[in-house]
Design a protein around this motif. Structure first.
Motif, short mmCIF file in Angstrom:
data_model
loop_
_atom_site.label_atom_id
_atom_site.label_comp_id
_atom_site.label_asym_id
_atom_site.label_seq_id
_atom_site.Cartn_x
_atom_site.Cartn_y
_atom_site.Cartn_z
N VAL A 230 0.90 -1.34 -0.01
CA VAL A 230 -0.08 -0.07 -0.11
C VAL A 230 0.85 1.42 -0.02
O VAL A 230 1.88 1.31 0.90
CB VAL A 230 -1.12 -0.05 1.34
CG1 VAL A 230 -1.86 1.21 1.30
CG2 VAL A 230 -1.93 -1.12 1.30
N ALA A 231 0.50 2.10 -0.92
CA ALA A 231 1.26 3.33 -0.93
C ALA A 231 0.63 4.48 -1.14
O ALA A 231 -0.58 4.61 -1.76
CB ALA A 231 2.51 3.41 -2.10
N ASP A 232 0.95 5.57 -0.64
CA ASP A 232 0.25 6.95 -0.45
C ASP A 232 1.26 7.88 -1.22
O ASP A 232 2.22 8.19 -0.73
CB ASP A 232 -0.11 7.48 0.78
CG ASP A 232 -1.41 6.56 1.40
OD1 ASP A 232 -2.09 6.24 0.59
OD2 ASP A 232 -1.19 6.12 2.48
N SER A 233 0.79 8.39 -2.30
CA SER A 233 1.64 9.39 -2.93
C SER A 233 0.77 10.67 -3.05
O SER A 233 -0.26 10.62 -3.12
CB SER A 233 2.29 8.78 -4.39
OG SER A 233 1.15 8.87 -5.36
N PRO A 234 1.64 11.72 -3.60
CA PRO A 234 0.81 13.10 -3.82
C PRO A 234 -0.13 13.03 -5.19
O PRO A 234 -1.31 13.57 -5.03
CB PRO A 234 1.77 14.25 -4.12
CG PRO A 234 2.93 13.49 -3.38
CD PRO A 234 3.14 11.96 -3.58
N LYS A 235 0.00 11.92 -5.72
CA LYS A 235 -0.65 11.68 -7.00
C LYS A 235 -2.09 10.81 -7.00
O LYS A 235 -3.14 11.02 -7.31
CB LYS A 235 0.02 11.21 -8.19
CG LYS A 235 1.11 12.11 -8.74
CD LYS A 235 1.92 11.71 -9.71
CE LYS A 235 2.88 12.67 -10.35
NZ LYS A 235 3.72 12.11 -11.66
#
Length: 214
Positions: free
Chosen positions: A125-130
């Motif tokens: 699971v990854a949270d990025s600005p995009k």
């Protein structure tokens, strides 16, 4: 939405106990082509994978300039889903290595990354600005199936659940040809989709030519 979705962990013991009596529509995938159930689920045949398309989903195709199809995405109301298959060793376990490499790359790109347990093992699971991203990998017989859910953070849970449903009903067609490990299994678009892409490309070329001469 479509289908019945994946089995939950709370039902695992009951499903195993009654596995021989289970309705084909209840079987948990993804499936190897040699074990695909006759469950009546409508799937889009992309050659190496046969995937169910969520209701209202729109296809988005990435095509190499040289011709081969890179990826087919399913754009839904909650986010974008991508399902890809790769050649894997008979011993399995490829997803663990791929997951670690993905995590390293995502962190280098500035994303916050962690793993979560799922029906098929550890998920990334990854949270990025995009976007909020979830990567799910399933090790099969000589293949690795990878699913990616990408969308706004507010829709992350719904997008992940939809990805689970797609993976649960996906069929992988590995073929018998030897391939180097990690080689993407080839994607073949149905004729009607290829014709649509070719027509769009021709219209784009004509439009470009018209603007140059105008």
């Amino acid at each position: 939405m479509f289908g019945l979705g994946r089995r939950r962990a709370a039902k695992a013991a009951e499903d195993e106990l009654y596995a021989d009596e289970a309705d084909p529509a209840e079987q948990q995938g993804p499936f190897d082509a040699g074990e695909a159930p006759d469950d009546g689920v409508e799937r889009l045949d992309l050659g190496s994978v046969r995937v169910p398309v969520p209701d209202g989903g729109q296809l988005q195709v990435e095509v190499d300039p040289a011709g081969p199809v890179r990826a087919v995405h399913m754009v839904t109301g909650v986010g974008r889903l991508t399902v890809s298959a790769f050649a894997a060793p008979r011993s399995g376990g490829l997803w663990s290595d791929v997951r670690d490499e993905l995590a390293d790359q995502l962190r280098k790109d500035g994303a916050q990354v962690h793993t979560e347990g799922g029906d098929w093992g550890a998920e990334l699971v990854a949270d990025s600005p995009k976007a909020a991203l979830r990567f799910v990998g399933v090790d099969g017989p000589r293949w690795l199936l990878r699913g990616v859910a990408a969308g706004p953070s507010d829709n992350a849970a719904a997008c992940a659940d939809l990805l689970y449903q797609v993976l649960d009903k996906t069929v992988v067609v590995r073929g018998e040809d030897p391939m180097p490990v990690r080689t993407p299994l080839p994607i073949q678009l149905p004729d009607e989709i290829m014709q649509h892409i070719q027509q769009a490309q021709e219209q784009q070329e004509q439009s470009g030519a018209g603007s140059q001469t105008g």
